[in-house]
Design a protein around this motif. Sequence first.
Motif, PDB file in Angstrom:
ATOM      1  N   THR A   2       0.842  -1.184   0.000  1.00  0.00           N
ATOM      2  CA  THR A   2       0.000   0.000   0.000  1.00  0.00           C
ATOM      3  C   THR A   2       0.879   1.236   0.000  1.00  0.00           C
ATOM      4  O   THR A   2       1.861   1.317   0.740  1.00  0.00           O
ATOM      5  CB  THR A   2      -0.900   0.016   1.256  1.00  0.00           C
ATOM      6  OG1 THR A   2      -1.596  -1.215   1.333  1.00  0.00           O
ATOM      7  CG2 THR A   2      -1.858   1.152   1.221  1.00  0.00           C
ATOM      8  N   ALA A   4       2.102   4.866   0.835  1.00  0.00           N
ATOM      9  CA  ALA A   4       1.986   5.698   2.036  1.00  0.00           C
ATOM     10  C   ALA A   4       1.118   6.905   1.720  1.00  0.00           C
ATOM     11  O   ALA A   4       1.179   7.457   0.626  1.00  0.00           O
ATOM     12  CB  ALA A   4       3.362   6.146   2.498  1.00  0.00           C
ATOM     13  N   LYS A   5       0.296   7.278   2.699  1.00  0.00           N
ATOM     14  CA  LYS A   5      -0.555   8.445   2.506  1.00  0.00           C
ATOM     15  C   LYS A   5       0.306   9.697   2.491  1.00  0.00           C
ATOM     16  O   LYS A   5       1.246   9.826   3.273  1.00  0.00           O
ATOM     17  CB  LYS A   5      -1.580   8.553   3.628  1.00  0.00           C
ATOM     18  CG  LYS A   5      -2.612   7.458   3.611  1.00  0.00           C
ATOM     19  CD  LYS A   5      -3.625   7.692   4.707  1.00  0.00           C
ATOM     20  CE  LYS A   5      -4.637   6.580   4.696  1.00  0.00           C
ATOM     21  NZ  LYS A   5      -5.625   6.736   5.751  1.00  0.00           N
ATOM     22  N   LYS A   6      -0.042  10.596   1.597  1.00  0.00           N
ATOM     23  CA  LYS A   6       0.697  11.843   1.488  1.00  0.00           C
ATOM     24  C   LYS A   6       0.234  12.784   2.600  1.00  0.00           C
ATOM     25  O   LYS A   6      -0.950  12.873   2.907  1.00  0.00           O
ATOM     26  CB  LYS A   6       0.446  12.461   0.120  1.00  0.00           C
ATOM     27  CG  LYS A   6       1.261  13.692  -0.129  1.00  0.00           C
ATOM     28  CD  LYS A   6       1.062  14.223  -1.532  1.00  0.00           C
ATOM     29  CE  LYS A   6       1.919  15.458  -1.697  1.00  0.00           C
ATOM     30  NZ  LYS A   6       1.673  16.105  -2.955  1.00  0.00           N
ATOM     31  N   LYS A   7       1.161  13.455   3.178  1.00  0.00           N
ATOM     32  CA  LYS A   7       0.829  14.391   4.252  1.00  0.00           C
ATOM     33  C   LYS A   7       0.145  15.608   3.662  1.00  0.00           C
ATOM     34  O   LYS A   7       0.457  16.045   2.561  1.00  0.00           O
ATOM     35  CB  LYS A   7       2.092  14.827   4.998  1.00  0.00           C
ATOM     36  CG  LYS A   7       2.718  13.719   5.817  1.00  0.00           C
ATOM     37  CD  LYS A   7       3.880  14.262   6.622  1.00  0.00           C
ATOM     38  CE  LYS A   7       4.449  13.187   7.506  1.00  0.00           C
ATOM     39  NZ  LYS A   7       5.483  13.713   8.395  1.00  0.00           N
TER      40      LYS A   7
END
Length: 146
Positions: A2, A4-7
């Motif tokens: 998955t 990583a979610k972007k900040k």
Amino acid sequence: MTAAKKKAQMSVYLEPDVMKALSAYAARREQSLSLIAEAAIASFLSPDADERREAATAKRLDQIDRRIARLERDVGISVETIALFIRLWLTTTPPLPEPAAKAARAQAGARYDNFVAALGRRLNQGPKLRQEIPEDAQQTGSFQGD
């Protein structure tokens, strides 16, 4: 795997003093301003932040309480020392005849100045009387001079 979610990006306006403190802290820690700010916000929003602030406040209050107890002890020692000296002086010093009393009054200013100078040396160089008296002397009542 998955991704990583972007900040998310956010703009914040800080007072110049706060920004200066933040920059100095980040430089000392060799971390980015963003990382320090993110950690501070996360800490502020965490549920245990109130508990940590309360613990820090309790610790500070305990320190203040110990300092006040030491001050009370030191003041008590000072008062008792002066009272004991006055009692001793009054019981052992006979009154002077009038001609000698006039001469003593004439020298009183110089004697007082010498006393103040000696007290100043004692306070600057130590040891202090309160340091010579054991901490537990008040609880045990070990002094037999009364």
